[in-house]
Write a protein that holds these residues in place. Structure first.
Motif, PDB file in Angstrom:
ATOM      1  N   ALA A  26      30.879  58.249  35.296  1.00  0.00           N
ATOM      2  CA  ALA A  26      30.135  58.107  34.043  1.00  0.00           C
ATOM      3  C   ALA A  26      30.965  58.544  32.853  1.00  0.00           C
ATOM      4  O   ALA A  26      31.759  59.485  32.930  1.00  0.00           O
ATOM      5  CB  ALA A  26      28.848  58.931  34.113  1.00  0.00           C
ATOM      6  N   LYS A  27      30.785  57.832  31.739  1.00  0.00           N
ATOM      7  CA  LYS A  27      31.406  58.206  30.471  1.00  0.00           C
ATOM      8  C   LYS A  27      30.315  58.760  29.565  1.00  0.00           C
ATOM      9  O   LYS A  27      29.159  58.343  29.637  1.00  0.00           O
ATOM     10  CB  LYS A  27      32.048  56.990  29.798  1.00  0.00           C
ATOM     11  N   TYR A  28      30.700  59.663  28.686  1.00  0.00           N
ATOM     12  CA  TYR A  28      29.736  60.273  27.788  1.00  0.00           C
ATOM     13  C   TYR A  28      30.074  59.948  26.349  1.00  0.00           C
ATOM     14  O   TYR A  28      31.230  59.844  25.976  1.00  0.00           O
ATOM     15  CB  TYR A  28      29.694  61.799  27.977  1.00  0.00           C
ATOM     16  N   PHE A  29      29.024  59.804  25.551  1.00  0.00           N
ATOM     17  CA  PHE A  29      29.217  59.515  24.139  1.00  0.00           C
ATOM     18  C   PHE A  29      29.124  60.792  23.316  1.00  0.00           C
ATOM     19  O   PHE A  29      28.947  60.760  22.122  1.00  0.00           O
ATOM     20  CB  PHE A  29      28.170  58.524  23.656  1.00  0.00           C
ATOM     21  N   LYS A  30      29.186  61.924  24.010  1.00  0.00           N
ATOM     22  CA  LYS A  30      29.200  63.218  23.366  1.00  0.00           C
ATOM     23  C   LYS A  30      30.108  64.091  24.210  1.00  0.00           C
ATOM     24  O   LYS A  30      30.047  64.066  25.433  1.00  0.00           O
ATOM     25  CB  LYS A  30      27.785  63.795  23.345  1.00  0.00           C
ATOM     26  N   ASP A  31      30.986  64.860  23.590  1.00  0.00           N
ATOM     27  CA  ASP A  31      31.957  65.624  24.364  1.00  0.00           C
ATOM     28  C   ASP A  31      31.316  66.793  25.096  1.00  0.00           C
ATOM     29  O   ASP A  31      31.740  67.182  26.169  1.00  0.00           O
ATOM     30  CB  ASP A  31      33.072  66.136  23.444  1.00  0.00           C
ATOM     31  N   THR A  41      24.061  60.646  25.659  1.00  0.00           N
ATOM     32  CA  THR A  41      24.080  59.245  26.059  1.00  0.00           C
ATOM     33  C   THR A  41      25.255  59.028  27.002  1.00  0.00           C
ATOM     34  O   THR A  41      26.370  59.462  26.729  1.00  0.00           O
ATOM     35  CB  THR A  41      24.218  58.318  24.839  1.00  0.00           C
ATOM     36  N   ALA A  42      24.997  58.383  28.115  1.00  0.00           N
ATOM     37  CA  ALA A  42      26.036  58.158  29.123  1.00  0.00           C
ATOM     38  C   ALA A  42      26.081  56.687  29.499  1.00  0.00           C
ATOM     39  O   ALA A  42      25.107  55.951  29.318  1.00  0.00           O
ATOM     40  CB  ALA A  42      25.774  59.004  30.363  1.00  0.00           C
ATOM     41  N   GLU A  43      27.219  56.292  30.007  1.00  0.00           N
ATOM     42  CA  GLU A  43      27.421  54.911  30.441  1.00  0.00           C
ATOM     43  C   GLU A  43      27.925  54.905  31.874  1.00  0.00           C
ATOM     44  O   GLU A  43      28.833  55.660  32.230  1.00  0.00           O
ATOM     45  CB  GLU A  43      28.450  54.222  29.542  1.00  0.00           C
ATOM     46  N   VAL A  44      27.318  54.072  32.699  1.00  0.00           N
ATOM     47  CA  VAL A  44      27.781  53.873  34.064  1.00  0.00           C
ATOM     48  C   VAL A  44      28.229  52.426  34.186  1.00  0.00           C
ATOM     49  O   VAL A  44      27.530  51.507  33.736  1.00  0.00           O
ATOM     50  CB  VAL A  44      26.674  54.173  35.096  1.00  0.00           C
ATOM     51  N   THR A 291      20.069  57.418  28.221  1.00  0.00           N
ATOM     52  CA  THR A 291      19.930  58.624  27.403  1.00  0.00           C
ATOM     53  C   THR A 291      19.297  59.707  28.258  1.00  0.00           C
ATOM     54  O   THR A 291      18.243  59.508  28.850  1.00  0.00           O
ATOM     55  CB  THR A 291      19.063  58.359  26.170  1.00  0.00           C
ATOM     56  N   LEU A 292      19.969  60.859  28.331  1.00  0.00           N
ATOM     57  CA  LEU A 292      19.490  61.974  29.143  1.00  0.00           C
ATOM     58  C   LEU A 292      19.051  63.108  28.220  1.00  0.00           C
ATOM     59  O   LEU A 292      19.825  63.576  27.379  1.00  0.00           O
ATOM     60  CB  LEU A 292      20.590  62.482  30.077  1.00  0.00           C
ATOM     61  N   THR A 293      17.793  63.523  28.348  1.00  0.00           N
ATOM     62  CA  THR A 293      17.282  64.664  27.589  1.00  0.00           C
ATOM     63  C   THR A 293      17.482  65.920  28.426  1.00  0.00           C
ATOM     64  O   THR A 293      17.026  65.998  29.570  1.00  0.00           O
ATOM     65  CB  THR A 293      15.790  64.487  27.272  1.00  0.00           C
ATOM     66  N   LEU A 294      18.170  66.899  27.847  1.00  0.00           N
ATOM     67  CA  LEU A 294      18.542  68.096  28.594  1.00  0.00           C
ATOM     68  C   LEU A 294      17.564  69.243  28.357  1.00  0.00           C
ATOM     69  O   LEU A 294      16.901  69.311  27.324  1.00  0.00           O
ATOM     70  CB  LEU A 294      19.954  68.532  28.197  1.00  0.00           C
ATOM     71  N   LYS A 295      17.523  70.140  29.327  1.00  0.00           N
ATOM     72  CA  LYS A 295      16.655  71.314  29.227  1.00  0.00           C
ATOM     73  C   LYS A 295      17.258  72.352  28.273  1.00  0.00           C
ATOM     74  O   LYS A 295      18.464  72.405  28.083  1.00  0.00           O
ATOM     75  CB  LYS A 295      16.476  71.945  30.602  1.00  0.00           C
ATOM     76  N   ASP A 296      16.389  73.163  27.721  1.00  0.00           N
ATOM     77  CA  ASP A 296      16.830  74.282  26.899  1.00  0.00           C
ATOM     78  C   ASP A 296      17.222  75.436  27.833  1.00  0.00           C
ATOM     79  O   ASP A 296      16.391  75.996  28.528  1.00  0.00           O
ATOM     80  CB  ASP A 296      15.699  74.708  25.964  1.00  0.00           C
ATOM     81  N   VAL A 297      18.517  75.732  27.855  1.00  0.00           N
ATOM     82  CA  VAL A 297      18.995  76.818  28.713  1.00  0.00           C
ATOM     83  C   VAL A 297      19.772  77.822  27.862  1.00  0.00           C
ATOM     84  O   VAL A 297      20.854  78.277  28.218  1.00  0.00           O
ATOM     85  CB  VAL A 297      19.877  76.275  29.857  1.00  0.00           C
ATOM     86  N   SER A 298      19.221  78.142  26.702  1.00  0.00           N
ATOM     87  CA  SER A 298      19.909  79.017  25.749  1.00  0.00           C
ATOM     88  C   SER A 298      20.074  80.448  26.259  1.00  0.00           C
ATOM     89  O   SER A 298      20.829  81.238  25.693  1.00  0.00           O
ATOM     90  CB  SER A 298      19.172  79.032  24.411  1.00  0.00           C
ATOM     91  N   ALA A 299      19.381  80.806  27.359  1.00  0.00           N
ATOM     92  CA  ALA A 299      19.527  82.161  27.904  1.00  0.00           C
ATOM     93  C   ALA A 299      20.910  82.366  28.517  1.00  0.00           C
ATOM     94  O   ALA A 299      21.372  83.505  28.659  1.00  0.00           O
ATOM     95  CB  ALA A 299      18.447  82.419  28.941  1.00  0.00           C
ATOM     96  N   PHE A 300      21.581  81.258  28.885  1.00  0.00           N
ATOM     97  CA  PHE A 300      22.919  81.377  29.457  1.00  0.00           C
ATOM     98  C   PHE A 300      23.955  81.493  28.346  1.00  0.00           C
ATOM     99  O   PHE A 300      23.808  80.906  27.278  1.00  0.00           O
ATOM    100  CB  PHE A 300      23.233  80.164  30.334  1.00  0.00           C
ATOM    101  N   VAL A 344      25.690  60.599  17.835  1.00  0.00           N
ATOM    102  CA  VAL A 344      26.825  60.012  18.534  1.00  0.00           C
ATOM    103  C   VAL A 344      28.127  60.488  17.909  1.00  0.00           C
ATOM    104  O   VAL A 344      28.256  60.557  16.695  1.00  0.00           O
ATOM    105  CB  VAL A 344      26.729  58.476  18.471  1.00  0.00           C
ATOM    106  N   SER A 345      29.095  60.832  18.723  1.00  0.00           N
ATOM    107  CA  SER A 345      30.364  61.330  18.217  1.00  0.00           C
ATOM    108  C   SER A 345      31.210  60.190  17.677  1.00  0.00           C
ATOM    109  O   SER A 345      30.852  59.016  17.765  1.00  0.00           O
ATOM    110  CB  SER A 345      31.116  62.052  19.337  1.00  0.00           C
TER     111      SER A 345
END
Length: 486
Positions: A26-31, A41-44, A291-300, A344-345
């Protein structure tokens, strides 16, 4: 109506199915993603092998318009020459049936295994074609589909229709015909064709495309391109499954962007997304954007690799059961530092730009359909500016093709007359090409837009040009000879 195919063709080129279709990481449109809730956003991408040594057998029905209008501008003679090219390219692995239509439809030949004797018979049949009467595309399509529906031998074979017409239907309604699982490739001849109808027929079928053929042009050129693909089908029923890591990973939701090339379904219980592509020609690829929505893991507070999803593809080939491939992970590095670029970057991949480009063409066509040609041109000019401002990573060939496509469309939307005669079919062919991620001819003998053309298509294009000049020459060698040259 019922048509039995009594001739059983020999087994198609057999061999290992390993590596016929591969999936790229997979490629990502964000580093990088922030540790707070974010989206990525990812591309397969999946790709078919470029080798043509192993392929499926071709069952092709040519559905030909022989209405009275086909006598104008030498169109019927052009069709005859194109069909001779097709016949000479087919091998005993392949089968061909010819159906003609005017006021009604006639099956001129059953599916014939393409032995030398069958080739000679069909050449004589094609040379004897005449044209008169009305235009009943529905009858032609239904007859062609009946030929394929009644096949007895279907293992490791692909069912396809070439539909050629130059006018508006005078009876019947071809839009009502259900293509089932048959790919229909349509070719609209000249300015009097109902291009929208021909495009609708193609896009209603799985994998079919619409190509436009201007008045007086050589039909064998666009016809040869799709034939080149059909003679190199290496995989059928291609699937891609995406399994989100919602429990053990960092993803909340996965949304796959829609496309005309594939269908998608999500399992309500597991969340697994299944994408179905159909058949792939040798050298073809398909790209899926999600498009993948990520969880909030700000505790890490430390950087780590986060699993998002698993992808796996499968396909059938040579009549064997579905071949499941090794699963690959989609993961991303997460960091306590927020993403530097909003949205998008600057490294926007070519696929995003191409999809935006295709949408601009569709919107411009819709504006032109209601007489807003100036607004349509502005839409295309804006797309041209966006293209120049983006740093595409898809190579200069892609950039040149997209630029040429826009420039030609702007010119063809100069007036209402030009748009109806040339702009509309050009836009429709562009839309079907982008939507299918498959080559479609936009007209002209020296076409400068060859998006998604495979190496075999490029070779057949040159052969068809030579064949047009000298049909008795060596250009139309059988497909197995092309494999040896490859």
């Amino acid at each position: 109506m019922a048509f039995n195919d009594d001739e059983k063709p020999p087994t198609s080129n057999t061999g290992s199915t390993k590596g016929l279709v591969k999936i790229k990481p997979a490629k990502y449109f964000k580093d990088a993603a922030a540790l707070t809730a974010d989206t990525v956003t990812a591309e397969v991408e999946i790709n078919a092998t470029s080798s043509t040594t192993v392929r499926e057998g071709l069952d092709l029905v040519a559905v030909l318009d022989v209405s009275g209008s086909m006598t104008k501008d030498g169109k019927i003679e052009s069709v005859k020459k194109a069909m001779l090219f097709v016949i000479m390219k087919l091998t005993p692995v392949d089968r061909l049936s010819i159906v003609t239509f005017s006021d009604g439809a006639t099956r001129l030949s059953p599916l014939r295994t393409m032995t030398p004797d069958a080739q000679n018979d069909l050449k004589a049949l094609v040379n004897s074609l005449g044209a008169n009467g009305g235009n009943n595309i529905q009858a032609g399509l239904e007859t062609g589909l009946a030929v394929l529906a009644d096949r007895v031998n279907t293992k490791a074979r692909t069912a396809n229709i070439f539909l050629m017409s130059d006018g508006h239907q005078t009876s019947g309604d071809a839009r009502q015909v259900d293509p089932g699982q048959v790919a229909i490739y349509t070719f609209g001849f000249g300015r009097d064709t109902d291009h929208q109808l021909m495009s609708d027929i193609a896009t209603k079928s799985p994998g079919g495309t619409f190509s436009t053929v201007p008045d007086g042009s050589k039909v064998s050129l666009p016809l040869s391109q799709l034939l080149a693909g059909l003679l190199t089908v290496v995989a059928q029923d291609v699937h891609l499954t995406i399994t989100p890591k919602t429990e053990e990973g960092d993803v909340d939701t996965v949304v796959v962007a829609p496309s005309a090339e594939y269908t998608q379904a999500t399992n309500a219980t597991t969340g697994v997304i299944t994408i179905k592509f159909g058949a792939l020609f040798a050298g073809e690829g398909r790209r899926v954007v999600m498009t993948l929505t990520l969880k909030d893991v700000s505790a890490f507070s430390e950087e780590y690799d986060a699993p998002l999803a698993e992808v796996q593809h499968s396909f059938t080939a040579q009549g064997r059961p579905r071949d499941l491939q090794v699963q690959q992970d989609i993961q991303i590095k997460r960091t306590p530092f927020p993403s530097q670029a909003p949205g998008v970057s600057s490294k926007v991949p070519a696929e995003i730009a191409r999809r935006q480009h295709a949408e601009a063409i569709r919107q411009a066509r819709l504006l032109a359909e209601v007489g807003q040609l100036e607004d349509a041109r502005y839409k295309l000019v804006d797309a041209q500016k966006a293209l120049e401002n983006n740093a595409l990573d898809g190579g200069q060939r892609l950039v040149n093709s997209l630029r040429a496509e826009l420039q030609q469309l702007i010119r063809l939307m100069d007036s209402e007359e030009t748009y109806k005669a040339q702009g509309r079919p050009y836009a429709l062919a562009s839309e079907t090409c982008h939507g299918r991620q498959r080559y479609a001819a936009r007209g002209g003998d020296e076409e400068d837009v060859r998006l998604f053309a495979t190496p075999r298509m490029d070779a057949y294009s040159e052969q068809a040009k030579s064949f047009e000049k000298d049909p008795t020459g060596p250009a139309a060698s059988a497909a197995d000879e092309d494999v040896k040259q490859d």
